[in-house]
Design a protein around this motif. Sequence first.
Motif, PDB file in Angstrom:
ATOM      1  N   THR A 220       4.223  -1.715   2.668  1.00  0.00           N
ATOM      2  CA  THR A 220       4.350  -1.650   1.338  1.00  0.00           C
ATOM      3  C   THR A 220       5.252  -0.364   0.806  1.00  0.00           C
ATOM      4  OG1 THR A 220       2.433  -2.681   0.895  1.00  0.00           O
ATOM      5  CG2 THR A 220       3.976  -1.778  -1.197  1.00  0.00           C
ATOM      6  N   VAL A 221       5.164   0.753   1.464  1.00  0.00           N
ATOM      7  CA  VAL A 221       5.933   1.666   1.331  1.00  0.00           C
ATOM      8  C   VAL A 221       7.810   1.415   1.293  1.00  0.00           C
ATOM      9  CG1 VAL A 221       6.942   4.113   1.778  1.00  0.00           C
ATOM     10  CG2 VAL A 221       5.070   3.283   1.031  1.00  0.00           C
ATOM     11  N   HIS A 222       7.813   0.297   3.115  1.00  0.00           N
ATOM     12  CA  HIS A 222       8.898   0.690   3.207  1.00  0.00           C
ATOM     13  C   HIS A 222      10.038  -1.033   2.114  1.00  0.00           C
ATOM     14  CE1 HIS A 222       8.902   2.612   7.325  1.00  0.00           C
ATOM     15  NE2 HIS A 222       7.625   2.369   7.228  1.00  0.00           N
ATOM     16  N   ALA A 223       8.446  -1.545   1.857  1.00  0.00           N
ATOM     17  CA  ALA A 223       9.030  -3.027   1.264  1.00  0.00           C
ATOM     18  C   ALA A 223       9.609  -1.763  -0.255  1.00  0.00           C
ATOM     19  CB  ALA A 223       8.344  -3.963   1.120  1.00  0.00           C
ATOM     20  N   GLU A 224       8.837  -1.469  -1.159  1.00  0.00           N
ATOM     21  CA  GLU A 224      10.015  -0.782  -1.868  1.00  0.00           C
ATOM     22  C   GLU A 224      11.055   0.145  -1.974  1.00  0.00           C
ATOM     23  OE1 GLU A 224       6.132   1.415  -3.346  1.00  0.00           O
ATOM     24  OE2 GLU A 224       5.532  -0.594  -4.593  1.00  0.00           O
ATOM     25  N   GLU A 225      10.967   0.609  -0.709  1.00  0.00           N
ATOM     26  CA  GLU A 225      12.262   1.556  -0.023  1.00  0.00           C
ATOM     27  C   GLU A 225      13.895   0.997   0.114  1.00  0.00           C
ATOM     28  OE1 GLU A 225      10.978   4.379   3.103  1.00  0.00           O
ATOM     29  OE2 GLU A 225      10.370   5.228   2.126  1.00  0.00           O
TER      30      GLU A 225
ATOM     31  N   ALA B 230       8.614  -5.177   7.005  1.00  0.00           N
ATOM     32  CA  ALA B 230       9.222  -5.558   5.025  1.00  0.00           C
ATOM     33  C   ALA B 230      10.250  -6.434   4.775  1.00  0.00           C
ATOM     34  CB  ALA B 230       8.969  -4.422   4.895  1.00  0.00           C
ATOM     35  N   ALA B 231      10.911  -5.758   6.207  1.00  0.00           N
ATOM     36  CA  ALA B 231      12.437  -5.995   5.941  1.00  0.00           C
ATOM     37  C   ALA B 231      12.514  -8.585   5.927  1.00  0.00           C
ATOM     38  CB  ALA B 231      13.136  -6.142   7.492  1.00  0.00           C
ATOM     39  N   HIS B 232      11.862  -8.481   6.913  1.00  0.00           N
ATOM     40  CA  HIS B 232      11.129  -9.926   7.448  1.00  0.00           C
ATOM     41  C   HIS B 232      10.806 -10.493   6.363  1.00  0.00           C
ATOM     42  CE1 HIS B 232      11.969 -11.529  11.680  1.00  0.00           C
ATOM     43  NE2 HIS B 232      11.744 -10.512  11.308  1.00  0.00           N
ATOM     44  N   LEU B 233       9.553 -10.212   5.404  1.00  0.00           N
ATOM     45  CA  LEU B 233       9.099 -10.692   4.217  1.00  0.00           C
ATOM     46  C   LEU B 233      10.086 -10.180   2.683  1.00  0.00           C
ATOM     47  CD1 LEU B 233       5.676  -8.679   4.716  1.00  0.00           C
ATOM     48  CD2 LEU B 233       6.114 -11.069   4.122  1.00  0.00           C
ATOM     49  N   LEU B 234      11.387  -9.672   2.190  1.00  0.00           N
ATOM     50  CA  LEU B 234      12.060  -9.505   1.304  1.00  0.00           C
ATOM     51  C   LEU B 234      12.811 -10.543   1.669  1.00  0.00           C
ATOM     52  CD1 LEU B 234      12.293  -5.846   1.508  1.00  0.00           C
ATOM     53  CD2 LEU B 234      11.267  -6.994  -0.511  1.00  0.00           C
ATOM     54  N   LEU B 235      13.103 -10.956   3.367  1.00  0.00           N
ATOM     55  CA  LEU B 235      14.031 -12.310   3.695  1.00  0.00           C
ATOM     56  C   LEU B 235      13.403 -13.537   3.037  1.00  0.00           C
ATOM     57  CD1 LEU B 235      16.392 -10.463   6.076  1.00  0.00           C
ATOM     58  CD2 LEU B 235      17.556 -11.163   3.637  1.00  0.00           C
ATOM     59  N   ALA B 236      12.369 -13.469   3.849  1.00  0.00           N
ATOM     60  CA  ALA B 236      11.918 -14.621   3.663  1.00  0.00           C
ATOM     61  C   ALA B 236      11.840 -15.636   2.123  1.00  0.00           C
ATOM     62  CB  ALA B 236      10.514 -14.698   3.670  1.00  0.00           C
TER      63      ALA B 236
END
Length: 258
Positions: free
Chosen positions: A220-225, A76-82
């Motif tokens: 998805t839960v981690h990404a939202e958090e 999730a962290a990788h996807l948010l930084l991408a």
Amino acid sequence: MSEYDTVSADVQHEEEIPEDHPRYQDLITRHRIENGVEKGITHLQGMHAEGRGSAFDYLLGEETIPSADAAERVAAAHLLLAEQPVLSINGNVAALVPGEMVALADAVDADLEVNLFNRTPERIEAIAEHLREHGAEDVKGLTADARIPNLDHQRAKVDADGIYAADVVVVPLEDGDRAEALQEMEKTEIVIDLNPLSRSPQVAEVPIVDNIIRAVPNMTVHAEELATASEDELRAIIEEFDRERALEAAEERIRNGV
């Protein structure tokens, strides 16, 4: 006779499977794969692949182990930084977690791209329409105007503005040779695979050894958090992740149940 012995082998709707059935998740995945074949979304070979994965999930205890949850948070962290994240969709993924993939794409602002080994125009369009029915507004993979180098089969075909240009790619239930080819293109690969010894997780920057029906919602839960986390916080999560240890932990659980 147990009440669960009355569950028909020919389930027409998921609602017919009792949620407290001891093999509930396995029965759900079987039903979705069978339904996918009937709809022309999943290839018959996908049924064999699902059976193999089911065996590994049984050995994992059919639960998300701590190392997998940690990997899902890192993903999730990788996807948010991408800058340009893409979620790759094959027939089994479309059958098993269509709405969940759409939700993950929405949470991290990623594109969805259909990519198939047994590729036909009919299957590509059927999967794209299936994803639209589950909330997707735009689906890539129909143009296929670029190729991944060093691959001779149909999975080399990708969209130039999709997987080909992506910096981070989620490749669930992936072929090992395409995983290696994407690695050679220096993309950050997030692989979901129940076998920690297969080529795909072995080459992935983030190997997630978990059942896709659990892994994608968890991401998805981690990404939202983490949506309000700073760039430094996200990078710290990524830097703390030990991919080798994650693979070792999954193998230890499979071999010894620990």
